[in-house]
Design a protein around this motif. Structure first.
Motif, PDB file in Angstrom:
ATOM      1  N   LYS A   1       4.464  -0.563  -0.292  1.00 57.16           N
ATOM      2  CA  LYS A   1       3.093  -0.267  -0.696  1.00 57.16           C
ATOM      3  C   LYS A   1       2.703  -1.129  -1.880  1.00 57.16           C
ATOM      4  O   LYS A   1       3.459  -1.301  -2.817  1.00 57.16           O
ATOM      5  N   ARG A   2       1.518  -1.662  -1.793  1.00 57.53           N
ATOM      6  CA  ARG A   2       0.914  -2.412  -2.878  1.00 57.53           C
ATOM      7  C   ARG A   2      -0.396  -1.714  -3.209  1.00 57.53           C
ATOM      8  O   ARG A   2      -0.852  -0.832  -2.499  1.00 57.53           O
ATOM      9  N   LYS A   3      -1.028  -2.131  -4.265  1.00 56.07           N
ATOM     10  CA  LYS A   3      -2.271  -1.480  -4.650  1.00 56.07           C
ATOM     11  C   LYS A   3      -3.423  -1.826  -3.719  1.00 56.07           C
ATOM     12  O   LYS A   3      -4.355  -1.067  -3.594  1.00 56.07           O
ATOM     13  N   TRP A   4      -3.365  -2.990  -3.056  1.00 58.08           N
ATOM     14  CA  TRP A   4      -4.490  -3.422  -2.240  1.00 58.08           C
ATOM     15  C   TRP A   4      -4.207  -3.339  -0.753  1.00 58.08           C
ATOM     16  O   TRP A   4      -5.118  -3.323   0.052  1.00 58.08           O
ATOM     17  N   TRP A   5      -2.950  -3.369  -0.325  1.00 56.58           N
ATOM     18  CA  TRP A   5      -2.599  -3.324   1.089  1.00 56.58           C
ATOM     19  C   TRP A   5      -1.196  -2.786   1.257  1.00 56.58           C
ATOM     20  O   TRP A   5      -0.451  -2.643   0.304  1.00 56.58           O
ATOM     21  N   TRP A   6      -0.825  -2.478   2.483  1.00 50.10           N
ATOM     22  CA  TRP A   6       0.565  -2.126   2.790  1.00 50.10           C
ATOM     23  C   TRP A   6       1.011  -2.944   3.982  1.00 50.10           C
ATOM     24  O   TRP A   6       0.210  -3.405   4.773  1.00 50.10           O
ATOM     25  N   TYR A   7       2.315  -3.127   4.108  1.00 57.00           N
ATOM     26  CA  TYR A   7       2.869  -3.891   5.208  1.00 57.00           C
ATOM     27  C   TYR A   7       4.274  -3.408   5.506  1.00 57.00           C
ATOM     28  O   TYR A   7       4.937  -2.840   4.657  1.00 57.00           O
TER      29      TYR A   7
ATOM     30  N   LYS B   1      15.109  -8.880   3.268  1.00 60.89           N
ATOM     31  CA  LYS B   1      14.850 -10.014   2.385  1.00 60.89           C
ATOM     32  C   LYS B   1      13.581 -10.785   2.738  1.00 60.89           C
ATOM     33  O   LYS B   1      13.212 -11.710   2.051  1.00 60.89           O
ATOM     34  N   VAL B   2      12.910 -10.418   3.837  1.00 63.11           N
ATOM     35  CA  VAL B   2      11.708 -11.131   4.264  1.00 63.11           C
ATOM     36  C   VAL B   2      10.611 -10.114   4.567  1.00 63.11           C
ATOM     37  O   VAL B   2      10.806  -9.212   5.354  1.00 63.11           O
ATOM     38  N   SER B   3       9.444 -10.284   3.945  1.00 61.30           N
ATOM     39  CA  SER B   3       8.330  -9.384   4.224  1.00 61.30           C
ATOM     40  C   SER B   3       7.327 -10.089   5.130  1.00 61.30           C
ATOM     41  O   SER B   3       7.392 -11.295   5.340  1.00 61.30           O
ATOM     42  N   TRP B   4       6.351  -9.357   5.651  1.00 64.08           N
ATOM     43  CA  TRP B   4       5.324  -9.933   6.524  1.00 64.08           C
ATOM     44  C   TRP B   4       4.427 -10.897   5.775  1.00 64.08           C
ATOM     45  O   TRP B   4       3.870 -11.814   6.355  1.00 64.08           O
TER      46      TRP B   4
ATOM     47  N   ASP C   1      -7.572  -6.200  11.971  1.00 67.79           N
ATOM     48  CA  ASP C   1      -7.681  -4.982  12.785  1.00 67.79           C
ATOM     49  C   ASP C   1      -6.557  -4.897  13.811  1.00 67.79           C
ATOM     50  O   ASP C   1      -5.990  -3.823  14.041  1.00 67.79           O
ATOM     51  N   LEU C   2      -6.233  -6.023  14.437  1.00 72.23           N
ATOM     52  CA  LEU C   2      -5.133  -6.055  15.405  1.00 72.23           C
ATOM     53  C   LEU C   2      -3.802  -5.725  14.736  1.00 72.23           C
ATOM     54  O   LEU C   2      -3.019  -4.918  15.257  1.00 72.23           O
ATOM     55  N   LEU C   3      -3.547  -6.310  13.585  1.00 73.14           N
ATOM     56  CA  LEU C   3      -2.310  -6.028  12.856  1.00 73.14           C
ATOM     57  C   LEU C   3      -2.251  -4.576  12.390  1.00 73.14           C
ATOM     58  O   LEU C   3      -1.177  -3.979  12.332  1.00 73.14           O
TER      59      LEU C   3
ATOM     60  N   LYS D   1      -3.633  -2.018  14.089  1.00 70.03           N
ATOM     61  CA  LYS D   1      -3.330  -1.234  15.291  1.00 70.03           C
ATOM     62  C   LYS D   1      -1.858  -1.298  15.643  1.00 70.03           C
ATOM     63  O   LYS D   1      -1.276  -0.310  16.086  1.00 70.03           O
ATOM     64  N   ILE D   2      -1.246  -2.458  15.446  1.00 66.70           N
ATOM     65  CA  ILE D   2       0.178  -2.624  15.727  1.00 66.70           C
ATOM     66  C   ILE D   2       1.019  -1.914  14.669  1.00 66.70           C
ATOM     67  O   ILE D   2       2.151  -1.537  14.917  1.00 66.70           O
ATOM     68  N   GLY D   3       0.449  -1.711  13.490  1.00 67.59           N
ATOM     69  CA  GLY D   3       1.155  -1.024  12.412  1.00 67.59           C
ATOM     70  C   GLY D   3       1.894  -1.965  11.487  1.00 67.59           C
ATOM     71  O   GLY D   3       2.871  -1.577  10.862  1.00 67.59           O
ATOM     72  N   ILE D   4       1.426  -3.199  11.406  1.00 69.28           N
ATOM     73  CA  ILE D   4       2.108  -4.192  10.575  1.00 69.28           C
ATOM     74  C   ILE D   4       1.509  -4.252   9.175  1.00 69.28           C
ATOM     75  O   ILE D   4       2.223  -4.298   8.190  1.00 69.28           O
ATOM     76  N   VAL D   5       0.192  -4.278   9.101  1.00 70.22           N
ATOM     77  CA  VAL D   5      -0.461  -4.434   7.803  1.00 70.22           C
ATOM     78  C   VAL D   5      -1.783  -3.672   7.805  1.00 70.22           C
ATOM     79  O   VAL D   5      -2.374  -3.449   8.853  1.00 70.22           O
TER      80      VAL D   5
END
Length: 102
Positions: free
Chosen positions: A4-10, A16-19, A63-65, A67-71
């Motif tokens: 979790k970040r203040k502006w978005w989540w991913y 070791k690798v984030s989106w 929006d697509l990301l 729906k997939i639950g990525i970001v």
């Protein structure tokens, strides 16, 4: 694992690798450089093409990301994200313009 970040989540791909890393250094970075290469010398073409591509990313791909639950954007509105992309494009063009002058 969700970060979790203040502006978005991913979601993380690997511990070791984030989106954020492959997305920013992948299609966004390469696409911006190609747009600069194809349109450099015509600022109107450059900013128009960047606005179109960045709008597609902001209003369709996000929006697509989601729906997939990525970001997902949390405190950052889509128009603010688009504004950040346009500022980034303006800085890139300005840097290249100044480099060419020097």
């Amino acid at each position: 694992m969700q970060k979790k970040r203040k502006w978005w989540w991913y979601e993380t791909l690997h511990p070791k690798v984030s989106w954020g890393f492959p997305l920013i250094l992948g299609p966004y970075f390469i696409g911006t450089l190609w747009i600069l290469k194809w349109t450099y010398g015509s600022f109107v073409k450059y900013i128009t093409l960047n606005l179109i591509v960045d709008s597609m990313f902001t209003y369709i791909l996000v929006d697509l990301l989601k729906k997939i639950g990525i970001v997902s954007l949390v405190r950052l509105k889509k128009i603010q994200l688009l504004f950040i992309f346009i500022i980034d494009a303006l800085l890139l063009y300005s840097f290249q313009f100044l480099k060419e002058k020097i």
